[in-house]
Write a protein that holds these residues in place. Structure first.
Motif, PDB file in Angstrom:
ATOM      1  N   ILE A 285      85.468 134.168 -70.982  1.00 29.26           N
ATOM      2  CA  ILE A 285      86.573 135.601 -71.301  1.00 29.26           C
ATOM      3  C   ILE A 285      85.027 136.164 -71.331  1.00 29.26           C
ATOM      4  O   ILE A 285      83.968 136.539 -71.736  1.00 29.26           O
ATOM      5  CB  ILE A 285      86.601 135.641 -72.973  1.00 29.26           C
ATOM      6  N   ALA A 286      85.514 137.911 -71.226  1.00 25.06           N
ATOM      7  CA  ALA A 286      84.961 139.105 -70.967  1.00 25.06           C
ATOM      8  C   ALA A 286      85.470 140.400 -72.069  1.00 25.06           C
ATOM      9  O   ALA A 286      85.973 139.644 -71.549  1.00 25.06           O
ATOM     10  CB  ALA A 286      84.094 139.329 -69.736  1.00 25.06           C
ATOM     11  N   TRP A 287      84.731 140.363 -72.414  1.00 23.32           N
ATOM     12  CA  TRP A 287      84.689 142.686 -72.973  1.00 23.32           C
ATOM     13  C   TRP A 287      84.248 143.281 -73.614  1.00 23.32           C
ATOM     14  O   TRP A 287      83.195 142.834 -73.182  1.00 23.32           O
ATOM     15  CB  TRP A 287      85.369 141.302 -74.631  1.00 23.32           C
ATOM     16  N   GLU A 288      84.629 144.043 -73.658  1.00 20.26           N
ATOM     17  CA  GLU A 288      83.207 145.035 -74.457  1.00 20.26           C
ATOM     18  C   GLU A 288      82.948 145.250 -76.198  1.00 20.26           C
ATOM     19  O   GLU A 288      84.134 145.375 -76.655  1.00 20.26           O
ATOM     20  CB  GLU A 288      84.164 147.190 -74.149  1.00 20.26           C
ATOM     21  N   ARG A 289      81.592 144.746 -76.236  1.00 19.08           N
ATOM     22  CA  ARG A 289      81.679 144.713 -77.753  1.00 19.08           C
ATOM     23  C   ARG A 289      80.866 146.156 -77.870  1.00 19.08           C
ATOM     24  O   ARG A 289      80.218 146.890 -77.290  1.00 19.08           O
ATOM     25  CB  ARG A 289      80.003 143.712 -77.638  1.00 19.08           C
ATOM     26  N   GLY A 290      82.084 147.203 -79.007  1.00 17.79           N
ATOM     27  CA  GLY A 290      81.312 148.062 -79.733  1.00 17.79           C
ATOM     28  C   GLY A 290      79.886 148.076 -80.870  1.00 17.79           C
ATOM     29  O   GLY A 290      79.760 146.867 -81.248  1.00 17.79           O
ATOM     30  N   GLY A 291      78.894 148.596 -80.333  1.00 17.62           N
ATOM     31  CA  GLY A 291      77.926 148.340 -81.697  1.00 17.62           C
ATOM     32  C   GLY A 291      77.095 149.381 -81.532  1.00 17.62           C
ATOM     33  O   GLY A 291      76.471 149.893 -80.356  1.00 17.62           O
ATOM     34  N   ALA A 292      76.630 150.250 -82.685  1.00 18.09           N
ATOM     35  CA  ALA A 292      74.675 151.066 -82.278  1.00 18.09           C
ATOM     36  C   ALA A 292      75.445 151.915 -81.604  1.00 18.09           C
ATOM     37  O   ALA A 292      74.530 152.721 -80.990  1.00 18.09           O
ATOM     38  CB  ALA A 292      73.839 150.359 -81.901  1.00 18.09           C
ATOM     39  N   GLY A 293      76.246 152.740 -81.006  1.00 19.47           N
ATOM     40  CA  GLY A 293      76.590 153.628 -81.021  1.00 19.47           C
ATOM     41  C   GLY A 293      76.511 153.179 -79.147  1.00 19.47           C
ATOM     42  O   GLY A 293      76.659 155.132 -78.393  1.00 19.47           O
ATOM     43  N   SER A 294      76.904 152.557 -78.774  1.00 15.50           N
ATOM     44  CA  SER A 294      76.985 151.807 -77.565  1.00 15.50           C
ATOM     45  C   SER A 294      77.950 150.712 -77.785  1.00 15.50           C
ATOM     46  O   SER A 294      78.585 151.245 -78.529  1.00 15.50           O
ATOM     47  CB  SER A 294      75.896 151.924 -77.488  1.00 15.50           C
ATOM     48  N   LEU A 295      78.275 150.757 -75.783  1.00 18.79           N
ATOM     49  CA  LEU A 295      79.785 149.619 -75.510  1.00 18.79           C
ATOM     50  C   LEU A 295      78.380 149.154 -74.728  1.00 18.79           C
ATOM     51  O   LEU A 295      78.401 148.989 -73.789  1.00 18.79           O
ATOM     52  CB  LEU A 295      80.503 150.095 -74.758  1.00 18.79           C
TER      53      LEU A 295
END
Length: 65
Positions: free
Chosen positions: A20-30
């Protein structure tokens, strides 16, 4: 921890095991994260830089591992 949402998962089968691959949000970035299942458990890692915006991951495999 500055974690944001996990978005837009995509899945592929590699040698009958899911990845699985996904977008991970955090610290003002993806970032793009990838997780693989080995039959016993999952391993996951972030595969892009923390300072950038990385969008819409896709997985594709050619069958040549």
């Amino acid at each position: 921890m500055n974690r944001g949402p996990d978005l837009r998962p995509t899945i592929a089968m590699v040698d009958s095991q899911p990845m699985i691959a996904w977008e991970r949000g955090g610290a003002g970035s993806l970032q793009i994260a990838v997780a693989a299942f080995d039959g016993r458990g999952w391993t996951a890692e972030v595969v892009t830089s923390n300072e950038e915006f990385n969008f819409r991951p896709f997985l594709a495999f050619d069958g040549k591992t």
